[in-house]
Design a protein around this motif. Structure first.
Motif, mmCIF file in Angstrom:
data_model
loop_
_atom_site.group_PDB
_atom_site.id
_atom_site.type_symbol
_atom_site.label_atom_id
_atom_site.label_comp_id
_atom_site.label_asym_id
_atom_site.label_seq_id
_atom_site.Cartn_x
_atom_site.Cartn_y
_atom_site.Cartn_z
ATOM 1 N N ALA B 145 0.778 -1.266 0.048
ATOM 2 C CA ALA B 145 0.021 -0.024 0.011
ATOM 3 C C ALA B 145 0.916 1.366 -0.136
ATOM 4 N N THR B 146 1.836 1.293 0.730
ATOM 5 C CA THR B 146 2.779 2.147 0.767
ATOM 6 C C THR B 146 3.433 2.531 -0.695
ATOM 7 N N LEU B 147 3.739 1.514 -1.189
ATOM 8 C CA LEU B 147 4.487 1.650 -2.453
ATOM 9 C C LEU B 147 3.753 2.085 -3.898
ATOM 10 N N GLY B 148 2.605 1.556 -3.650
ATOM 11 C CA GLY B 148 1.413 1.537 -4.717
ATOM 12 C C GLY B 148 1.460 0.343 -5.407
ATOM 13 N N PRO B 149 0.284 0.294 -6.012
ATOM 14 C CA PRO B 149 0.095 -1.006 -6.793
ATOM 15 C C PRO B 149 1.320 -1.488 -8.154
ATOM 16 N N GLY B 150 0.964 -2.661 -8.313
ATOM 17 C CA GLY B 150 2.057 -3.253 -9.245
ATOM 18 C C GLY B 150 2.785 -4.281 -8.875
ATOM 19 N N LEU B 151 3.087 -5.276 -9.682
ATOM 20 C CA LEU B 151 3.738 -6.401 -9.362
ATOM 21 C C LEU B 151 5.133 -6.193 -8.781
ATOM 22 N N PRO B 152 5.907 -5.520 -9.575
ATOM 23 C CA PRO B 152 7.219 -5.419 -8.720
ATOM 24 C C PRO B 152 7.535 -4.706 -7.392
ATOM 25 N N ASN B 153 6.264 -3.923 -7.154
ATOM 26 C CA ASN B 153 6.353 -3.242 -5.843
ATOM 27 C C ASN B 153 5.699 -4.573 -4.773
ATOM 28 N N ALA B 154 5.043 -5.196 -5.383
ATOM 29 C CA ALA B 154 4.571 -6.309 -4.488
ATOM 30 C C ALA B 154 5.684 -7.394 -4.199
ATOM 31 N N LEU B 223 1.043 -16.012 -2.095
ATOM 32 C CA LEU B 223 0.901 -14.583 -1.289
ATOM 33 C C LEU B 223 0.698 -13.524 -2.623
ATOM 34 N N ALA B 224 1.503 -13.557 -3.620
ATOM 35 C CA ALA B 224 1.347 -12.712 -4.764
ATOM 36 C C ALA B 224 0.017 -12.757 -5.149
ATOM 37 N N ALA B 225 -0.599 -13.971 -5.428
ATOM 38 C CA ALA B 225 -2.072 -13.827 -5.783
ATOM 39 C C ALA B 225 -2.854 -13.204 -4.965
ATOM 40 N N SER B 226 -2.518 -13.499 -3.691
ATOM 41 C CA SER B 226 -3.545 -12.801 -2.707
ATOM 42 C C SER B 226 -3.489 -11.326 -2.452
ATOM 43 N N LEU B 227 -2.342 -10.842 -2.802
ATOM 44 C CA LEU B 227 -2.090 -9.483 -3.049
ATOM 45 C C LEU B 227 -2.989 -8.722 -4.205
ATOM 46 N N LEU B 232 -3.608 -4.905 -4.685
ATOM 47 C CA LEU B 232 -2.419 -4.353 -4.313
ATOM 48 C C LEU B 232 -1.269 -4.698 -5.242
ATOM 49 N N GLY B 233 -1.582 -5.702 -6.076
ATOM 50 C CA GLY B 233 -0.614 -6.410 -6.866
ATOM 51 C C GLY B 233 -0.472 -5.993 -8.357
#
Lengths: 535, 289, 338
Positions: B145-154, B223-227, B232-233
């Motif tokens: 949430a801090t970094l923003g959406p997007g797979l790299p951030n996740a 976890l990536a799928a959950s985000l 958020l992913g």
């Protein structure tokens, strides 16, 4: 072995006894409770329960049930009808409005509704500078002529003021009771008022319901107002319960745990075939749109009016209807809803891919370019903005324009809107009252308006359309057919601007149990609870 | 040792030895390897496969599985099977990168802590403890949430969540190995600190890490799928498995939309689980190195 | 051993401080304009309003000052006010905590009893079809994405079979029990209200099962392997030699000793369940802390994000601590974490 056998038998008897008891208890229990409570399932978007701060769809439902405005909107969603004011009048140039209050009206604590309450409510609404405060913009003075007469003077002609006063956000508050709870209405209200928390637990209106309990993002409970001066509502209790998505709402409706589901989308509605559930589809005044931001850092000088026109020609409007709402909606021409003054003769845009490509080539962009779309990651009125933007992405790809999608949360979206980093965005709008002026006030490219700032960013002069401000003022000074003609002129100007491009006006799916009557969609109040009854 | 005149021994080369080693895995472990290989090949080659474009319409929207679309179509008319296969190219590489980064960062830090001891150890372990105090999903959510959406951030959020485990693992191994005789011998022989660590200690410490990393691969994918499911992913229109399930949840009566990605995630998690179990059995049988 | 326990417990306040600081820093650096939740858009260009709001919410102070204020308030139990709900976060969390605890407790009961049952029977009938099927079921539970299995279960059991009611803790028409614990099931029982208990339990059943399914695997596997270990021990062989039946051997001798490791894993499963609860609550509209956290993360309600993270981390920390202590007690020779 004996002991094992009899213990098994005992266990089995116990188990079947429990099962029987369970089934009968469930049946009995729910049968009793079903009588007096209406349950509405929706995704609650409550930002506040303070009438001068609340500004959301669920708030409209709450405020209509608990507070009453002076005027309300009839069932035809066009005619103004009396509420707390039995009659009203205005002067010829729409600068003075006089309201005569119903002498029988009382608040939930029994005290009479008086002109002083109206004055206090309107002043607080204006002075608090909250989201709904714009409704009181331009009011010069609000006076109590006598105990049951109020006169409002505005500083410029405003033929829509009466419509504004029908919005549930202008519901009249019991001034004494509110002040006892810490509410402040004078000029210091914006910084000194601290009653927001108090309003989460108390309601002091004259409406047919009162606030019984509020648990954020969980449920909102209303109880019948026993002191109500008008006809008592059919239900003794109404619960608005949080159910996030359309499918869960449909499931809850089918099992009967809710009576009304407010946000079922058209696809889901089609798959309900249960005689206990009635679904009806009505046109709504909401719409979803995308907007160009020619003033953004990346689009400087690129998104000229011709290029914008070319891009609007690339959009597959029919396909958009199909993809977002399964065909359950209408195309819409200008950012003023179908059915509102000035829209009757407008023609919605249509697709012309060849012309689009030609115009882009003329502008030197035949090889295409890239755009970044930033929009709220949300699903509103049955439209998933992600789906809508992906379709837009596909359409623009056909003319060589590549759109990068960036769905974000609302706070991030607002920041991006204010910082010129987005080239394209998408969002929705629902009316606050019946009248086209609010759309002019919000969407027209008048200097200093919200959208001029967003779309123009550092170079607002590239998007400003001076004519629109003039036409709007003229519309407000006129009435009847004349003002309708002015709004039509305004709508055509806004279409020619090609900044705000409305895509879909989704139909509303009204879904409710078949034994419920009185459910209707209201342009001002969303869902008037007092009219609903069980057969 | 071969004396002159004796025929050179012909034995399996390194690859051969690897295959022999893997052959001793239980059946489930072998299945795991096959599944993972399938997904690896998919990730590397799916762009070339003659299947529908995952981003464009391939039929009418919300069609159930049929001869034309084996897993039906989604809300935008895109072929679900194709999107599922392409989706591997998002989740698998991200999970791989996260695990590799977490292993490298965590192990280095843990090795340093175990070997150097003292303040280094204390600081690193405290940092690991604090990080491990957060429920993984909450920490990942907060960072994402801090970094923003997007797979790299996740992905970055998940590396932050995962490194302490490998730090602890490596540290424990290093602590155990460093007391062994051959290490003391090396130190007595005058080897420098770094040489002792890299040459004599670390090569014996990687077994638990390998097993853990194998099983974590599936958990990271989960976890990536959950985000992405929460929003958020991954960003649409990427056919990432988690966001596909999220879209499927919104159109739940069209069950096939979530079926493809759901089964895909399941297969990856199961495969890594089986493989990890198999590896653990194998290494246990051979005894601690 | 005692020294180890004391040392670990002394570390707790320090860890909490670390957790709170990290939560604070993370929530301060969120992208996105915190003012957007507090100031209506039309007023954003009015400096008077903006400054007033900033002052009211303490957004105009420099970071170190905000940190100190935050910590001071935190120690007194004040986690700040949520941007979304406009209420004190501590109150929001206190309101919602019992719902999550009830869900997690029920899931733990389901997970551990089913896990133990499966583990026991698997050890007894090892390598049989039952063994493989049961272990497959357990493995499936911990491998399938919980947000997918939740949806499927909801669809099958609630919509198609209608065995369980819909989402939420109770029917919307029902008034929740006035209770001490906040656990609707327990409060209803204490009040002697059987229909209410049944309703609360039937709403709890499906989400608790979905959540519990994810930990059945861990418990089953542990019980199975520690039983198999115990069954290979000398004293068991002696019992068998003396003629005791397999069943007696299993229950009287092996089980007791195999249970000890299971106790150690309870803490671990509790921690694991907290994580799964977040997604489960979202699917089942369960008004607990998990769904609160998801809503807060989605809307960048940064004080709430911080508050939930701290509470979640505290619970997690305590659960891990309990696990480590139990583990150390069971295996006095091994020290975890050093």
């Amino acid at each position: 072995m004996n002991t094992a056998f009899s213990s098994n038998l005992r266990k089995q008897t116990l188990r079947s006894g429990m099962l029987l008891g369970t089934v009968s208890a469930m049946f009995f229990g729910t049968a009793l409770a079903a009588q007096d409570t209406l349950v509405v399932g929706r995704s609650m978007d409550v930002n506040s329960l303070d009438p001068a701060r609340a500004f959301c769809d669920t708030c409209q439902i709450y405020l209509t049930a608990v507070y009453e405005p002076l005027i309300t909107l009839g069932a035809d969603n066009q005619t103004l009808e009396p509420k707390l004011a039995t009659s009203w009048s205005n002067n010829d140039d729409f600068t003075e409005f006089t309201f005569n209050l119903n002498p029988d009206a009382v608040f939930s604590d029994g005290s009479p509704v008086e002109a002083s309450d109206v004055v206090w409510t309107f002043e607080r609404l204006r002075n608090l500078k909250g989201s709904p405060s714009f409704l009181m913009d331009g009011t010069k003075s609000i006076e109590a002529i006598d105990a049951h007469t109020v006169k409002v003077t505005v500083d410029a002609p405003n033929s829509e003021f009466l419509n504004k006063v029908s919005a549930p956000y202008t519901g009249i508050v019991n001034a004494e009771a509110a002040m006892a709870g810490g509410a402040i209405g004078d000029e210091t209200a914006a910084t000194a008022d601290g009653a927001e928390g108090w309003f989460l637990e108390n309601s002091v209106g004259s409406g047919p319901f009162t606030l019984s309990k509020y648990a954020p993002e969980d449920e909102l409970r209303l109880a019948r107002n026993d002191s109500y001066y008008g006809p008592a509502p059919a239900f003794g209790e109404v619960v608005i319960t949080q159910i996030q998505d359309s499918v869960s709402q449909a499931q809850a409706l089918e099992t009967g745990s809710i009576d009304i589901a407010m946000q079922i989308d058209a696809d889901t509605a089609k798959s309900i075939n249960n005689p206990d559930v009635t679904t009806s589809i009505v046109a709504s005044f909401n719409f979803v749109y995308f907007a160009f931001m020619p003033g953004s850092e990346a689009m400087k000088d690129k998104l000229t009016p011709n290029v914008r026109e070319a891009l609007t020609l690339a959009v597959d409007y029919d396909g958009m209807l199909e993809f977002t709402v399964g065909g359950n909606g209408n195309k819409i021409a200008a950012p003023i809803p179908n059915g509102f003054p000035g829209t009757a003769n407008l023609t919605p845009r249509s697709q012309d891919v060849e012309k689009s490509k030609a115009m882009l080539a003329e502008a030197g962009l035949g090889d295409g370019f890239e755009m970044e779309a930033v929009y709220p990651n949300d699903n509103v009125y049955g439209v998933d903005l992600n789906i809508m933007m992906q379709k837009l992405q596909q359409d623009f790809a056909q003319v060589g324009v590549e759109v990068k999608l960036k769905p974000v949360t609302y706070p991030v979206w607002r920041e991006d809107m204010a910082s010129g980093s987005a080239d394209l965005t998408a969002v929705y709008y629902a009316p606050d009252y019946f009248g086209s002026g609010q759309y002019a006030a919000y969407f027209a490219m008048t200097p200093g308006s919200t959208w001029v700032k967003r779309a123009g960013y550092k170079s607002p002069e590239t998007v400003v359309n001076e004519k629109e401000g003039e036409i709007y003022a003229a519309a407000l000074a006129a009435s009847g057919d004349q003002s309708v003609a002015k709004y039509e002129e305004l709508a055509k100007e806004m279409m020619a601007d090609n900044i705000i491009i409305p895509l879909v006006s989704p139909n509303l799916v009204l879904a409710y149990r078949s034994d419920i009557t009185g459910v209707r969609y209201s342009a001002c109040c969303n869902l008037p609870l007092a009219e609903i009854a069980r057969k | 040792m071969s004396a002159a005149g004796e025929p050179a021994r012909v034995g399996p080369g390194r690859a051969g030895r690897l295959l022999q080693f893997l052959d001793r895995l239980p059946v489930t472990g072998k299945i795991g390897i096959v599944v993972l290989l399938f997904w690896l090949i998919t990730v590397l080659t799916v762009q070339l496969w003659p299947i529908a474009d995952p981003l464009m319409m391939a039929g009418r929207r919300l069609q159930p599985p049929s001869g034309a679309n084996w897993l039906g179509t989604d809300a935008l008319g895109r072929d679900v099977l194709s999107r599922t296969l392409h989706g591997a190219a998002y989740t698998i590489p991200v999970a791989f990168m996260v695990v590799v980064s977490a292993v490298i960062i965590g192990s280095s830090v843990g090795a340093a802590a175990g070997y150097l001891g003292g303040w280094t150890d204390a600081v690193i372990m405290r940092a690991a403890d604090v990080t491990l105090s957060f429920p993984p999903i909450l920490l990942a959510m907060t960072v994402a949430a801090t970094l923003g959406p997007g797979l790299p951030n996740a992905g970055l959020a998940m590396v932050i969540v995962w490194w302490p485990i490998y730090a602890r693992l490596m540290r424990a191994q290093v602590l155990e190995v460093r007391t062994r005789e051959h290490v003391e011998a090396a130190i007595a022989g005058g080897a420098g600190k770094t040489r002792v660590l890299v040459v004599h200690i670390l090569p014996l410490c990687w077994t638990p890490t390998l097993i853990n990393a194998t099983m974590d691969f599936g958990q990271v994918a989960l976890l990536a799928a959950s985000l992405s499911f929460i929003g958020l992913g991954a960003v649409p229109p990427s056919p990432e498995w988690g966001s596909m399930i999220s879209e499927g949840a919104a159109k739940f009566y069209s069950w096939w939309i979530a079926f493809g990605p759901g089964m895909a995630i399941l297969s990856v998690v199961l495969a890594t689980s089986f493989l990890g179990d198999g590896l653990r059995d194998l290494f246990d049988r051979r005894g601690p190195k | 051993m005692l020294r180890y326990i004391i040392r670990r417990m002394l570390g707790v306040p320090f860890l909490l401080l670390g957790v709170a600081s990290v939560a604070f820093i993370l929530s301060q650096s969120t992208k996105g304009d915190p003012l957007s939740a507090l100031v209506p858009e039309r007023m954003m260009n009015n400096p008077e309003i903006v400054n007033a709001v900033k002052a009211q919410w303490g957004l105009d102070q420099p970071l170190p000052v905000r940190y100190v204020v935050y910590m001071k308030n935190l120690v007194q139990g004040d986690m700040g006010t949520s941007f979304n709900t406009r209420r004190p976060i501590a109150r929001d969390i206190a309101d919602r905590l019992p719902a999550t605890l009830e869900l997690v407790a029920a899931a733990m009961i389901i997970g551990t009893t089913l896990g133990m049952g499966i583990g026991l029977l698997s050890a007894r009938f090892r390598y049989s079809i039952f063994d493989n099927a049961a272990r497959g079921f357990a493995l499936l539970g911990s491998s399938v994405p919980i947000f997918w299995s939740g949806l499927i279960m909801l669809y099958i059991f609630s919509v198609q079979l209608k065995w369980t009611p819909g989402t939420g803790r109770l029917d919307a028409r029902t008034t929740p029990p006035e209770g001490g614990t906040g656990f609707y099931t327990i409060d209803a029982l204490l009040a002697g209200d059987w229909p209410l208990f049944v309703e609360a339990a039937s709403h709890l059943a499906l989400p608790a099962f979905v959540l519990g399914w994810s930990v059945i695997g861990i418990v089953a596997r542990l019980v199975r392997s520690s039983l198999l270990d115990a069954l290979g021990q000398d004293y068991v062989r002696t019992a068998r030699a003396k003629g005791a039946s397999e069943r007696v051997v299993l229950i009287n001798h092996a089980l007791r000793n195999a249970l000890i490791p299971v106790l150690t894993v309870l803490g671990f499963t509790f921690a694991y369940l907290i994580t799964g609860a977040v997604l489960t609550e979202a699917i089942f509209s369960w008004p607990g802390i998990g769904s609160y956290a998801v809503a807060a993360a989605r809307s960048l309600d940064y004080p709430a994000i911080g508050g939930v993270t701290i509470v979640g981390a505290t619970a997690f920390l305590l659960a891990n601590l309990a696990t480590d202590i139990a583990y150390a007690w069971a295996n006095p020779r091994i020290k975890v974490g050093g």
